[in-house]
Design a protein around this motif. Structure first.
Motif, short mmCIF file in Angstrom:
data_model
loop_
_atom_site.label_atom_id
_atom_site.label_comp_id
_atom_site.label_asym_id
_atom_site.label_seq_id
_atom_site.Cartn_x
_atom_site.Cartn_y
_atom_site.Cartn_z
N ASP A 35 0.87 -1.14 -0.12
CA ASP A 35 0.15 0.26 0.01
C ASP A 35 0.87 0.96 -0.13
O ASP A 35 1.53 1.34 1.02
CB ASP A 35 -0.94 0.16 1.28
CG ASP A 35 -1.73 1.30 1.26
OD1 ASP A 35 -1.82 2.00 0.18
OD2 ASP A 35 -2.46 1.23 2.47
N LEU A 36 0.63 2.16 -0.94
CA LEU A 36 1.61 3.21 -1.11
C LEU A 36 0.65 4.64 -1.17
O LEU A 36 1.21 5.46 -1.46
CB LEU A 36 2.29 3.30 -2.60
CG LEU A 36 3.23 2.30 -2.69
CD1 LEU A 36 3.94 2.18 -4.16
CD2 LEU A 36 4.38 2.22 -1.95
N GLY A 37 -0.63 4.37 -0.43
CA GLY A 37 -1.48 5.51 -0.15
C GLY A 37 -0.66 6.49 0.68
O GLY A 37 -0.21 6.02 1.58
N GLN A 38 -0.96 7.75 0.35
CA GLN A 38 -0.51 8.77 1.29
C GLN A 38 0.96 9.04 1.41
O GLN A 38 1.55 9.08 2.79
CB GLN A 38 -1.10 8.80 2.80
CG GLN A 38 -2.85 8.82 2.92
CD GLN A 38 -3.16 10.17 2.30
OE1 GLN A 38 -2.81 11.02 2.45
NE2 GLN A 38 -4.10 10.13 1.20
N SER A 39 1.65 8.44 0.46
CA SER A 39 3.24 8.65 0.37
C SER A 39 3.45 9.32 -0.83
O SER A 39 2.93 9.92 -1.74
CB SER A 39 3.64 7.08 0.27
OG SER A 39 3.62 6.56 -1.01
N ASP A 40 4.87 9.48 -1.00
CA ASP A 40 5.53 10.33 -1.94
C ASP A 40 5.62 9.39 -3.24
O ASP A 40 6.27 9.55 -4.27
CB ASP A 40 7.00 10.75 -1.69
CG ASP A 40 6.42 12.13 -0.86
OD1 ASP A 40 5.55 12.58 -0.42
OD2 ASP A 40 7.69 12.63 -0.22
N PHE A 41 5.28 8.15 -2.98
CA PHE A 41 5.57 7.13 -4.26
C PHE A 41 4.38 6.72 -4.93
O PHE A 41 3.35 6.68 -4.44
CB PHE A 41 5.90 5.60 -3.45
CG PHE A 41 7.50 5.78 -2.95
CD1 PHE A 41 8.75 5.66 -3.51
CD2 PHE A 41 7.47 6.06 -1.73
CE1 PHE A 41 9.81 5.90 -2.98
CE2 PHE A 41 8.65 6.32 -0.94
CZ PHE A 41 9.95 6.12 -1.63
N VAL A 42 4.55 6.67 -6.25
CA VAL A 42 3.43 6.43 -7.13
C VAL A 42 3.28 4.96 -7.66
O VAL A 42 1.92 4.63 -8.15
CB VAL A 42 3.26 7.27 -8.31
CG1 VAL A 42 3.05 8.84 -7.75
CG2 VAL A 42 4.72 7.26 -9.20
N SER A 43 4.16 4.17 -7.74
CA SER A 43 4.04 2.87 -8.15
C SER A 43 5.23 1.91 -7.34
O SER A 43 6.39 2.51 -6.96
CB SER A 43 4.31 3.06 -9.72
OG SER A 43 5.46 3.16 -10.07
#
Length: 597
Positions: free
Chosen positions: A74-82
């Protein structure tokens, strides 16, 4: 304060730990060898071997585990997109807008010349000895690497949180001084034989323009040649050295006056190079105490007599025999170095570390010295930082042979070359002489220093004038030019002062060149910490090259001044952050940056 780099790696480690139900640390997060794969990566080898986490992954391939993680994390609410799998690695890609925004903010609020430390953290006092030229000789090209590396390391260690005390140690007594003064007085042999002999006679015979290290070095070289031809004169030199150690009034007067010429010259050269020393030690300060310490070591049976000389037997340590007093009773480097170590610790009783930077050819000697200091319980025992020497295309340098290129001559040649290059580049620009002179001096300093700093200390450095001053390739002027390009953008935009972090900042960055530049800038604290830990200024120099390359790609791809609104301001703030960081990086290497080149 957590840096952007620390935040990204810690955030990924936390998310990975939750996904794989195992303890993943920030150190497990690496940079992919190919940036097209992503910005960060996590290898699944430990998971496949059952070294971390549950056993249900044992027997599965790392590549299969990587695919599973990429689909679940889960990368939600982070600076990562994929997240994507590539072989045994999970690769993570940062959002351009979020990444650049975070880095610019970070740089705007952080002191670029000091790494963020944990609250209350202090690394303590560190003694750094470098800059050890001998008086009565010239400072030549061969001394430069010591001075350049030492100052860069002092700056880097200070930035990493150490309270650095930079120290120099001048060889103002010993055989080389005795040889120089002996030859100066040789023509006054008859006067010296008389009780009325006065050092003023010798001093008065030396023209004012020759009262410098170059002349004294020539006298030393000539004395060495004469002694090779007339070995029967060596007793005369020994007699001069004994009289100097006994503080004979006439010889001491000649010594003090000629030493002053050298010390004044050292101060001017250090100032020119940006070398800052907190404590200057002289061998003459410690020679008497050194003899006392040798006597004490004899009584303690740490040392013993051998064929009239005094030694410390280190054969059981596989370090041979350490000679600490000559058979004629006069002192050696070792005699004085014992007392110097004691004096340093007396003046700095709370020092936690002590470093000595000397060329690699003296490594055995310093191993012997450090072992002896440990036996004497003079701690902390210093650490040795070695480096290889500097040569010119014409070959190696030897003050004894007299084939030296003095610092002044070397510097003047480089400045002359850089001045010609600046004038060629700015024909018709109406630069005044002062502006040309300043730019040429900055470029010359970068040309002299950067080549010695960009490669590791254990490699011989051969100076190439044209290559070192080139604006292309991995050179100091190339890095300076990248910084001046950024300054030009800010100047054209009418930006005089850095942006404040209290101002709102867009997340509208959208170009890979913007992220590539920000990603390189984010590594600055990491690289400084690494350089301090490994005692390698080359790590910071290589970072400067990388950033300069990213700046030139950004300059090529992004039309900053043609942008509008928040996007333009955001890009200008990235430009400002990049210039600030690159100037700071070069500043740690004691390399100045002109406004224009």
């Amino acid at each position: 304060m957590t840096t952007s780099w620390q935040y990204w790696k810690s955030d990924l480690a936390k998310r990975l730990s939750e996904t794989v139900d195992a303890d993943v640390t920030a150190d497990d997060i690496v940079i992919p060898p190919d940036r097209t794969l992503g910005d960060f990566a996590y290898g699944c080898f430990k998971l496949a071997k059952g070294l971390v986490g549950s056993d249900d992954r044992v027997g599965r391939s790392p590549a299969d585990i990587a695919k599973d993680i990429a689909s679940k994390i889960d990368l939600g609410q982070s600076d990562f997109v994929s997240a994507s799998a590539a072989g045994p690695y999970v690769n993570f890609t940062l959002s351009i807008g979020e990444a650049v925004h975070r880095v610019v903010r970070d740089i705007e609020v952080r002191d670029p010349l000091r790494l963020p430390l944990e609250k209350g953290e202090s690394r303590g006092e560190l003694l750094l000895e470098f800059a050890q030229p001998n008086t009565h000789k010239e400072i030549h090209v061969g001394h430069l690497r010591n001075l350049v590396l030492g100052q860069a390391l002092s700056n880097i260690l200070s930035a990493s949180g150490w309270n650095v005390v930079p120290m120099s140690y001048y060889g103002d007594v010993g055989a080389h001084v005795a040889k120089c003064l002996w030859w100066l007085g040789k023509e006054n042999k008859e006067q010296r034989a008389k009780s009325s002999w006065d050092a003023d006679d010798v001093i008065a015979a030396i023209p004012t323009e020759k009262r410098n290290g170059k002349f004294l070095g020539e006298m030393y070289a000539e004395a060495s040649r004469q002694l090779d031809a007339h070995p029967e004169w060596k007793d005369e030199v020994s007699d001069v050295q004994r009289k100097l150690e006994a503080h004979d009034p006439a010889w001491e007067k000649l010594w003090r006056e000629t030493r002053r010429w050298s010390l004044d010259e050292f101060a001017a050269i250090f100032d020119d190079l940006g070398v800052k020393i907190a404590r200057q030690y002289l061998e003459s300060e410690v020679v008497d105490r050194g003899q006392e310490m040798v006597d004490h070591l004899l009584k303690q049976k740490v040392a013993k007599e051998s064929q009239g000389a005094i030694i410390v037997d280190l054969e059981d340590k596989k370090l041979g025999v350490f000679l600490i007093r000559k058979s004629d009773g006069t002192s050696l480097y070792a005699t004085k170095d014992l007392a110097l170590a004691e004096l340093k610790l007396k003046e700095h009783p709370n020092a936690q570390r002590s470093l000595i930077m000397v060329d690699n050819r003296q490594s055995l000697y310093f191993k012997q010295l450090f072992e002896t200091l440990d036996m004497m319980e003079l701690r902390p025992v210093p650490e040795f930082i070695g480096y290889e020497f500097v040569t010119l295309k014409s070959g190696a340098i030897s003050s004894r042979e007299g084939n030296v290129v003095t610092y002044q001559d070397f510097r003047d040649e480089i400045i002359s070359y850089s001045t010609d290059e600046v004038v060629k580049r700015h024909v018709g620009d109406k630069w005044n002489d002062g502006k040309i002179e300043h730019a040429a001096w900055c470029i010359a300093m970068a040309g002299m220093k950067f080549g010695m700093l960009k490669q590791d200390n254990d490699k011989i450095f051969t100076f190439d004038l044209e290559q070192s001053l080139s604006f292309d390739g991995d050179t100091g002027p190339y890095c300076q030019y990248a910084a001046t390009r950024l300054a030009s953008i800010l100047r054209k935009a009418g930006i005089k002062n850095p942006f404040g972090a209290d101002e709102s900042l867009t997340r509208g960055y959208d170009h890979e060149s913007e992220k590539a530049l920000a990603f390189a800038l984010a590594q600055f604290p990491v690289k400084v910490a690494q350089a301090a830990e490994e005692l390698r200024p080359s790590v910071v120099a290589q970072w400067c090259i990388d950033v300069a390359q990213r700046v030139n790609e950004f300059y090529r791809d992004i039309k900053v001044l043609e942008s509008e609104g928040d996007v333009k301001e955001g890009r200008l703030r990235l430009v400002s952050a990049a210039r600030s960081s690159l100037v700071s990086g070069l500043g740690l290497l004691a390399i100045p940056v002109p406004d224009e080149m």
